[in-house]
Design an enzyme around this catalytic site. Structure first.
Site, short mmCIF file in Angstrom:
data_model
loop_
_atom_site.label_atom_id
_atom_site.label_comp_id
_atom_site.label_asym_id
_atom_site.label_seq_id
_atom_site.Cartn_x
_atom_site.Cartn_y
_atom_site.Cartn_z
N ASP A 258 -34.65 -11.27 -1.08
CA ASP A 258 -35.01 -10.20 -0.43
C ASP A 258 -33.66 -9.30 -0.37
OD1 ASP A 258 -36.17 -7.80 0.89
OD2 ASP A 258 -36.49 -9.17 2.78
N HIS B 298 -36.19 -14.31 4.58
CA HIS B 298 -35.48 -14.19 5.84
C HIS B 298 -35.51 -15.71 6.33
CE1 HIS B 298 -36.85 -9.85 6.84
NE2 HIS B 298 -36.52 -9.98 5.64
N HIS C 170 -33.00 -2.00 -1.38
CA HIS C 170 -32.12 -1.87 -0.14
C HIS C 170 -30.80 -3.20 -0.37
CE1 HIS C 170 -33.77 -5.56 1.82
NE2 HIS C 170 -35.18 -5.20 1.46
N GLU D 129 -39.27 -5.13 -3.98
CA GLU D 129 -39.38 -6.08 -2.73
C GLU D 129 -40.11 -7.46 -3.51
OE1 GLU D 129 -38.55 -6.11 0.10
OE2 GLU D 129 -38.03 -4.30 0.64
N ASP E 32 -29.00 -4.01 2.35
CA ASP E 32 -28.85 -4.52 3.86
C ASP E 32 -29.72 -5.82 3.63
OD1 ASP E 32 -31.20 -3.05 3.73
OD2 ASP E 32 -31.22 -3.21 5.87
N GLU F 114 -33.14 -0.81 5.65
CA GLU F 114 -34.56 -1.25 5.16
C GLU F 114 -34.97 -2.25 6.46
OE1 GLU F 114 -38.25 -3.22 3.72
OE2 GLU F 114 -36.15 -3.96 4.38
N GLU F 115 -34.14 -3.29 6.43
CA GLU F 115 -34.27 -4.35 7.56
C GLU F 115 -34.17 -4.01 9.29
OE1 GLU F 115 -35.73 -6.64 6.31
OE2 GLU F 115 -35.07 -7.53 4.45
#
Length: 378
Positions: free
Chosen positions: A100, A350, A66, A163, A68, A134-135
């Site tokens: 990520d 994150h 992903h 991931e 995003d 995805e997020e």
């Protein structure tokens, strides 16, 4: 500076907070097209998705990822600007999406280029499934692409999700499955009233408490060889008017199951309803299933190829794990494909100052390349 690092920096420097792709997939497509990939944008709603494939025959290995990223949080708290992809003197790259998971995308892009140049007549096919959802809600991303592929009977045998799976050192862990996720939004109905006259009211906090205790203390299962025991966790409880002299009229509880293959959504729902009904509660309950559990067997071709690739590059044997949160692998596994997750260290995802080691990205590129060789050549 290597091609992997240059590509990773370009992707990270492109600000793409979910669901905004902001041109990342165009960069990926422009890189893959000269390698012989057929490029197919698959937008759904405001979400950009990319399906790119080289080869017509099987077996097909898909790299899923992903573009995003989650919001940065307070930018002034970052050591380096979150979209700078700054590399410090110790060879650490900072930025939102470094771990990520934009770096993984760059690694697999370069690994694919190296592989095709070395083995232009390889058997099978290589594909990329990239989403910008995805997020976020994850409703117009990978799941929609999978539905479109299945509708035209386009199948694949293997999927490597990039991931961040590593814990302490690169490649020390492969995610070969994930627990399911089932959430509940529970409203207990009471009767609002003056706190001095409880006989004229019904306090939903009080009536809920014994039932909630039963839910928390229940042993839902003991897990199995692949999964830990099913977990029940309360995330939010809301009740009251804000005044200290009013018995509330309702109590709202949000909870979540992370469940193993020992359970089904139906068995968990039945267990909750049985507890609530045994306490004769007046309630409404809404459910949201965001993913079913899946497992890829350890003796399958994909895990064997990836484990061998890690041993070739790192000299270590990875452990298999089903811990952690959900990923888009949950949608892909429903096709019957073998699915694993392998990427950088996950200790800063994150967070403020998300970061990766540049040397790890060089090694990850070679692990991905060796995986392609092990699956499509040897």
């Amino acid at each position: 500076m290597s091609e992997t690092i240059q590509l990773a920096q370009k992707l990270i420097q492109t600000e793409s907070v979910t669901p905004n792709d902001n041109g990342c997939q165009t960069l990926i497509a422009d890189y893959l097209k000269p390698l012989g990939f057929d490029i197919e944008p698959m937008p759904f709603g405001e979400v950009e998705n990319l399906w790119a494939r080289a080869g017509k025959d099987g077996p097909v290995i898909v790299f899923a990822g992903h573009t995003d990223v989650v919001p940065t949080g307070p930018e002034e708290k970052w050591t380096h600007p979150p979209f700078s992809a700054h590399i410090d003197a110790d060879g650490i790259m900072y930025g939102r999406g470094t771990a990520d998971m934009k770096s993984s995308i760059a690694c697999f892009m370069v690994a694919t280029k190296q592989f095709i140049k070395q083995y232009p007549d390889f058997k099978g096919s290589i594909a990329f499934l990239i989403t910008s959802d995805e997020e976020g809600p994850a409703v117009n991303g990978t799941v929609k692409v999978i539905e479109a592929l299945e509708a035209r009977n386009e199948k694949f045998e293997y999927c490597l999700v990039g991931e961040p799976s590593s814990s302490n050192t690169l490649g020390d862990s492969i995610k070969n499955g994930r627990r399911g996720s089932l959430s509940g939004h529970l409203t207990i109905k009471g009767i609002q009233g003056h706190i001095a006259y409880p006989q004229l009211a019904e306090n939903p906090i009080h009536t809920l408490s014994p039932a909630l205790s039963d839910m928390v203390n229940k042993v839902w299962d003991k897990g199995n060889d692949y999964f830990p025991p099913t977990s029940f966790q309360v995330s939010n409880i809301h009740s009251g008017t804000g005044a200290t002299n009013v018995i509330p009229g309702d109590c709202v509880v949000d909870f979540n199951f992370r469940f193993s293959t020992e359970q089904t959504p139906e068995s968990l729902k039945a267990g909750i309803h049985q507890i609530l009904d045994s306490h004769q509660l007046n309630y409404d309950l809404d459910w949201n299933l965001s993913g079913l559990p899946f497992i890829t067997p350890a003796d399958g071709e994909l895990i064997q190829a990836v484990s061998k690739a890690i041993e070739q590059e790192m000299g270590t044997t990875p452990e298999l794990s089903t811990g952690g949160g959900t990923s888009d692998g949950r949608f892909i596994a429903q096709t019957g494909a073998q699915v694993i997750e392998l990427g950088p260290l996950n200790d800063t995802i994150h967070k403020i100052d998300e970061r990766v080691s540049v040397s790890d990205l060089e090694k990850l590129t070679q692990i991905y390349r060796n995986t392609l060789i092990n699956l499509l050549v040897t």
